[in-house]
Design an enzyme around this catalytic site. Sequence first.
Site, PDB file in Angstrom:
ATOM      1  N   ASP A   1      10.991   2.613  10.866  1.00  0.00           N
ATOM      2  CA  ASP A   1      10.138   1.632  11.537  1.00  0.00           C
ATOM      3  C   ASP A   1      10.171   1.819  13.048  1.00  0.00           C
ATOM      4  O   ASP A   1       9.168   1.584  13.732  1.00  0.00           O
ATOM      5  CB  ASP A   1      10.598   0.205  11.215  1.00  0.00           C
ATOM      6  CG  ASP A   1      10.219  -0.251   9.820  1.00  0.00           C
ATOM      7  OD1 ASP A   1       9.250   0.298   9.258  1.00  0.00           O
ATOM      8  OD2 ASP A   1      10.885  -1.163   9.293  1.00  0.00           O
TER       9      ASP A   1
ATOM     10  N   MET B   1       1.321  -5.976  13.918  1.00  0.00           N
ATOM     11  CA  MET B   1       1.884  -5.226  12.798  1.00  0.00           C
ATOM     12  C   MET B   1       1.183  -5.529  11.479  1.00  0.00           C
ATOM     13  O   MET B   1       1.327  -4.772  10.519  1.00  0.00           O
ATOM     14  CB  MET B   1       3.377  -5.516  12.666  1.00  0.00           C
ATOM     15  CG  MET B   1       4.224  -4.915  13.771  1.00  0.00           C
ATOM     16  SD  MET B   1       5.972  -5.040  13.345  1.00  0.00           S
ATOM     17  CE  MET B   1       6.721  -4.545  14.896  1.00  0.00           C
TER      18      MET B   1
ATOM     19  N   LYS C   1      16.196  -5.384   3.998  1.00  0.00           N
ATOM     20  CA  LYS C   1      16.484  -4.298   4.948  1.00  0.00           C
ATOM     21  C   LYS C   1      17.911  -4.364   5.500  1.00  0.00           C
ATOM     22  O   LYS C   1      18.492  -3.330   5.825  1.00  0.00           O
ATOM     23  CB  LYS C   1      15.474  -4.317   6.099  1.00  0.00           C
ATOM     24  CG  LYS C   1      14.072  -3.906   5.679  1.00  0.00           C
ATOM     25  CD  LYS C   1      13.133  -3.844   6.868  1.00  0.00           C
ATOM     26  CE  LYS C   1      11.737  -3.440   6.430  1.00  0.00           C
ATOM     27  NZ  LYS C   1      10.817  -3.258   7.569  1.00  0.00           N
TER      28      LYS C   1
ATOM     29  N   TRP D   1       0.817  -1.210   0.000  1.00  0.00           N
ATOM     30  CA  TRP D   1       0.000   0.000   0.000  1.00  0.00           C
ATOM     31  C   TRP D   1       0.853   1.263   0.000  1.00  0.00           C
ATOM     32  O   TRP D   1       0.319   2.376   0.013  1.00  0.00           O
ATOM     33  CB  TRP D   1      -0.925   0.008   1.223  1.00  0.00           C
ATOM     34  CG  TRP D   1      -1.962  -1.059   1.187  1.00  0.00           C
ATOM     35  CD1 TRP D   1      -1.969  -2.219   1.898  1.00  0.00           C
ATOM     36  CD2 TRP D   1      -3.149  -1.094   0.391  1.00  0.00           C
ATOM     37  NE1 TRP D   1      -3.079  -2.972   1.599  1.00  0.00           N
ATOM     38  CE2 TRP D   1      -3.822  -2.295   0.673  1.00  0.00           C
ATOM     39  CE3 TRP D   1      -3.707  -0.211  -0.544  1.00  0.00           C
ATOM     40  CZ2 TRP D   1      -5.021  -2.643   0.070  1.00  0.00           C
ATOM     41  CZ3 TRP D   1      -4.908  -0.557  -1.145  1.00  0.00           C
ATOM     42  CH2 TRP D   1      -5.547  -1.755  -0.833  1.00  0.00           C
TER      43      TRP D   1
ATOM     44  N   GLY E   1      -1.973  -2.618  12.777  1.00  0.00           N
ATOM     45  CA  GLY E   1      -0.759  -2.355  12.015  1.00  0.00           C
ATOM     46  C   GLY E   1      -0.824  -1.120  11.143  1.00  0.00           C
ATOM     47  O   GLY E   1       0.220  -0.616  10.701  1.00  0.00           O
TER      48      GLY E   1
ATOM     49  N   GLY F   1      12.557 -11.323  12.656  1.00  0.00           N
ATOM     50  CA  GLY F   1      12.987 -10.572  11.481  1.00  0.00           C
ATOM     51  C   GLY F   1      13.248  -9.117  11.807  1.00  0.00           C
ATOM     52  O   GLY F   1      13.287  -8.709  12.976  1.00  0.00           O
ATOM     53  N   GLY F   2      13.413  -8.324  10.743  1.00  0.00           N
ATOM     54  CA  GLY F   2      13.723  -6.909  10.921  1.00  0.00           C
ATOM     55  C   GLY F   2      12.651  -6.146  11.666  1.00  0.00           C
ATOM     56  O   GLY F   2      12.958  -5.211  12.423  1.00  0.00           O
ATOM     57  N   ALA F   3      11.385  -6.537  11.484  1.00  0.00           N
ATOM     58  CA  ALA F   3      10.298  -5.829  12.168  1.00  0.00           C
ATOM     59  C   ALA F   3      10.375  -6.034  13.675  1.00  0.00           C
ATOM     60  O   ALA F   3      10.132  -5.107  14.460  1.00  0.00           O
ATOM     61  CB  ALA F   3       8.944  -6.295  11.636  1.00  0.00           C
TER      62      ALA F   3
END
Length: 295
Positions: free
Chosen positions: A106, A235, A70, A19, A258, A132-134
């Site tokens: 983030d 998220m 990332k 999006w 999220g 992960g990166g999040a």
Amino acid sequence: MKPSKQILGLIGRNVGYSWSPLIHNTACELLGLPFIYTIFNIAEPQRLDDALRGARALGIAGFNVTIPYKQDVVPLLDHLAEEAASIRAVNTIVNIDGKLTGYNTDIEGFAAPLLSCRDSIAGMPVSVFGSGGASLAAIEAFRRYFKPSIIYLFVRDLFKAIRMLESYDHKETISICLIDDLHAGKNSTREHFGSSRVIVNATPIGTRGRTGDDVSCIVPLEKNLLHDSQIVYDMVYNPLRTPLLRAAELAGAKTITGIEMLIGQAARSFTLWTGEIMPVEEVRTQLIRHIETGT
């Protein structure tokens, strides 16, 4: 004659679902800014260097970076902002005269919807699901803004979590827990989960259209584990009310969708590129309408 538009874009793999073009193009149109945002699907990490060399040569103004690149982009950049260096992950690149600087919006985007609860989080445990990166962005946001007593990192793969944290300088704030132990009813992990002021799903599980595991395989949805003293933060932003958030609502917990992180990180990226403030409320309205209608 209209001035030519500067190009912004998203670097990732198989990210046609994103999006981000809607968010940034809506904001640019509302403010009358000469930018256009598009998607750059890069099939393999070996092509990242070529892509960034092309961006320098073509004068592309900036990028967002998403899964799975990332961390891969970090050694290819000229400079890293402090917050990106802290977790060795970049989600935003700014190109100024051919010099590429990496940022991580983030961290700030994750923190924004929790700031009103800062005092009630300080000194309390929190739990983050994912490796992960999040999840690393969430961990760093908690450390910077909220000062919890401990961060429980719930993962399936212990070695993947250890690798993720190898270059992170604040491991002392984290206790790694196995998701399998939680679902097996191991008392200590269930106590960790139940005592957490905030529960965060930093995995993509629960996303509309995604095949594979249900979110209940990751985060327990039992009413006796989720409770009304918790904040549950998913998220995942499509659907708006995920299975996890619905279960949390039934348990009386405060919920955060999220969408808030998605818009929060986008707003910061937008300002880095354009120098302008994103019209967040108008963008949120458009985004929610498109997600709800599937258009």
